[in-house]
Design a protein around this motif. Sequence first.
Motif, mmCIF file in Angstrom:
data_model
loop_
_atom_site.group_PDB
_atom_site.id
_atom_site.type_symbol
_atom_site.label_atom_id
_atom_site.label_comp_id
_atom_site.label_asym_id
_atom_site.label_seq_id
_atom_site.Cartn_x
_atom_site.Cartn_y
_atom_site.Cartn_z
ATOM 1 N N ASP A 41 27.385 41.883 79.404
ATOM 2 C CA ASP A 41 27.454 41.758 81.017
ATOM 3 C C ASP A 41 27.107 42.891 81.812
ATOM 4 O O ASP A 41 27.371 43.013 82.940
ATOM 5 N N ASN A 47 32.705 51.269 82.167
ATOM 6 C CA ASN A 47 34.079 51.249 82.400
ATOM 7 C C ASN A 47 34.440 52.448 80.847
ATOM 8 O O ASN A 47 35.535 53.019 81.157
ATOM 9 N N VAL A 82 39.402 51.280 81.417
ATOM 10 C CA VAL A 82 38.168 50.727 81.216
ATOM 11 C C VAL A 82 37.875 49.774 81.739
ATOM 12 O O VAL A 82 37.101 48.390 81.629
ATOM 13 N N GLY A 83 39.180 48.457 81.620
ATOM 14 C CA GLY A 83 38.688 46.989 82.011
ATOM 15 C C GLY A 83 37.291 46.002 80.883
ATOM 16 O O GLY A 83 37.839 47.085 79.740
ATOM 17 N N GLY A 84 37.368 45.222 81.168
ATOM 18 C CA GLY A 84 36.531 44.277 80.187
ATOM 19 C C GLY A 84 37.463 44.158 78.554
ATOM 20 O O GLY A 84 38.400 44.497 78.686
ATOM 21 N N ALA A 85 36.625 43.637 77.724
ATOM 22 C CA ALA A 85 37.500 43.179 76.114
ATOM 23 C C ALA A 85 37.507 45.200 75.728
ATOM 24 O O ALA A 85 38.190 44.673 74.733
ATOM 25 N N PRO A 88 41.448 46.933 76.547
ATOM 26 C CA PRO A 88 42.020 46.347 75.209
ATOM 27 C C PRO A 88 41.759 46.800 73.786
ATOM 28 O O PRO A 88 43.049 47.241 72.986
ATOM 29 N N LEU A 89 40.857 46.641 73.106
ATOM 30 C CA LEU A 89 40.234 46.758 72.164
ATOM 31 C C LEU A 89 40.129 48.355 71.548
ATOM 32 O O LEU A 89 40.947 48.523 70.776
ATOM 33 N N GLY A 91 41.709 50.363 73.273
ATOM 34 C CA GLY A 91 42.962 50.819 74.013
ATOM 35 C C GLY A 91 44.376 50.121 72.355
ATOM 36 O O GLY A 91 45.116 51.255 71.999
ATOM 37 N N THR A 92 43.912 49.204 71.868
ATOM 38 C CA THR A 92 44.898 48.966 70.796
ATOM 39 C C THR A 92 44.496 50.359 69.175
ATOM 40 O O THR A 92 45.542 50.310 68.675
ATOM 41 N N ARG A 124 43.205 42.078 67.211
ATOM 42 C CA ARG A 124 43.847 41.891 68.824
ATOM 43 C C ARG A 124 42.016 41.120 69.319
ATOM 44 O O ARG A 124 41.844 40.477 70.238
ATOM 45 N N LYS A 126 40.685 38.712 67.644
ATOM 46 C CA LYS A 126 39.968 37.575 66.784
ATOM 47 C C LYS A 126 38.861 37.303 66.428
ATOM 48 O O LYS A 126 37.919 36.934 66.030
ATOM 49 N N ARG A 174 30.725 38.154 74.158
ATOM 50 C CA ARG A 174 29.978 37.473 75.909
ATOM 51 C C ARG A 174 28.385 37.801 74.952
ATOM 52 O O ARG A 174 27.464 36.578 74.992
ATOM 53 N N PHE A 177 26.734 34.250 73.439
ATOM 54 C CA PHE A 177 26.541 33.004 74.296
ATOM 55 C C PHE A 177 25.190 32.842 74.927
ATOM 56 O O PHE A 177 24.457 32.084 74.681
ATOM 57 N N ASN B 39 37.776 44.855 87.752
ATOM 58 C CA ASN B 39 38.013 45.896 86.954
ATOM 59 C C ASN B 39 39.149 46.904 87.572
ATOM 60 O O ASN B 39 39.254 46.752 88.748
ATOM 61 N N PRO B 40 39.613 47.497 86.566
ATOM 62 C CA PRO B 40 40.107 49.020 87.718
ATOM 63 C C PRO B 40 39.286 49.681 88.550
ATOM 64 O O PRO B 40 39.992 50.110 89.434
ATOM 65 N N THR B 46 38.312 42.589 84.343
ATOM 66 C CA THR B 46 39.992 42.829 84.176
ATOM 67 C C THR B 46 40.281 43.497 84.262
ATOM 68 O O THR B 46 39.709 44.839 83.547
ATOM 69 N N SER B 47 41.816 44.013 84.783
ATOM 70 C CA SER B 47 42.738 44.859 84.871
ATOM 71 C C SER B 47 43.639 44.298 83.933
ATOM 72 O O SER B 47 44.765 43.824 84.370
ATOM 73 N N GLY B 72 37.128 39.246 77.822
ATOM 74 C CA GLY B 72 37.821 40.798 78.315
ATOM 75 C C GLY B 72 38.923 39.839 78.739
ATOM 76 O O GLY B 72 40.493 40.520 79.091
ATOM 77 N N THR B 75 41.598 38.738 76.651
ATOM 78 C CA THR B 75 42.126 40.131 75.514
ATOM 79 C C THR B 75 42.859 40.974 76.553
ATOM 80 O O THR B 75 44.471 41.529 75.771
ATOM 81 N N ASN B 76 42.661 40.794 77.742
ATOM 82 C CA ASN B 76 43.799 42.076 78.521
ATOM 83 C C ASN B 76 44.818 40.927 78.444
ATOM 84 O O ASN B 76 46.525 42.033 78.879
ATOM 85 N N MET B 79 46.905 41.171 75.885
ATOM 86 C CA MET B 79 47.184 42.566 75.568
ATOM 87 C C MET B 79 48.551 42.455 76.725
ATOM 88 O O MET B 79 49.669 42.877 76.580
#
Lengths: 207, 128
Positions: A41, A47, A82-85, A88-89, A91-92, A124, A126, A174, A177, B39-40, B46-47, B72, B75-76, B79
């Motif tokens: 995307d 991000n 950051v946002g997006g996937a 959290p990735l 971040g984890t 996180r 999967k 993504r 796809f 997003n932020p 997404t945030s 996302g 996942t967000n 979390m």
Amino acid sequence: MAESTHNLMDSDRKRRLITRLAEVVIAHADELTALDAAIGDGDHGHNMKRGFEAVLQDTETLSAMALPELLRAIGVKLLSKVGGASGPLYGTLFMTLGKQMPAAPLRGGIADALQGAVEAVKARGKSDVGQKTMLDVLAPACAAFATGNSLSSVAETARRAAEATVPMRATRGRASFLGERSIGHMDPGARSAELMIAAVCEEFGGT
Amino acid sequence: MANVGIVIVSHSPKVAEGAADMVRQMVGDDVPLAWTGGNPAGGLGTSFEAIVEAIHRAWSDAGVAILVDLGGAETNSEMAVEMLPEDKRHRVVVCNAPIVEGAVVAATEASGGASLGTVRRTAEELSP
């Protein structure tokens, strides 16, 4: 880094480490976004840049922290900015490193923490290696570090692993796809992971 | 017993808001509902923090079902659930269902007083 990093992780070192990490990601933001535009995307670079700009702003506070708290704080920052996937990735990844890193770790302790963090990213997302994701760089680089390779060789492993995502077909994220059309492009998450690993290896390479 | 709350998480605020409008049309104010998108920095995405806030806005002691669109968002959201306080964490689920249809079906089920498990199952029946 053969012995304890206790003396190696003074606040100057932490400041340099944070700066190097943030600057390499920020400097490559356009490249990461272009990679992501090809098979995703198109927001990975922007991000990540937003996240590391927030980290950079807090360099002074962060570099005064003990290593585990510092890593955790970077993870929380990336998660929220950051946002997006990748938020959290990554971040984890950093939050788990913070949780598992001893305050004055030996190489074995660092390797264990890295392994734990890679496993946490797998859970996180999967996902697992071979799906054309950041894990295709994180896992082999982490394994190379655990087997006692030099840091320059760990960085080289990361570089080759990122390169190896080019012919892969994405089955997670993504890019999946696109099916066959994901072949022929480097995975942006693999590239950002490689850049960060190279920055850390470079920082500690001389010690 | 309060009805299960619904949270809609899309990469696009317009999609999230539009889906929420469709939910409201079906269930009115019978179901606690919150949406978030973007997003932020306000772009598509997404945030994590906005999702945590949305869960609190739609909070119900009966639990909260989250409907998401792409990677996302999921996942967000997962979390965000894990970072909730212990007593709330086990009463929030991320549904594997299409976001618009899932939100409408889940909210309709919730408006009849169904449990969180039933709300989730009903939404997930939409996924092949």
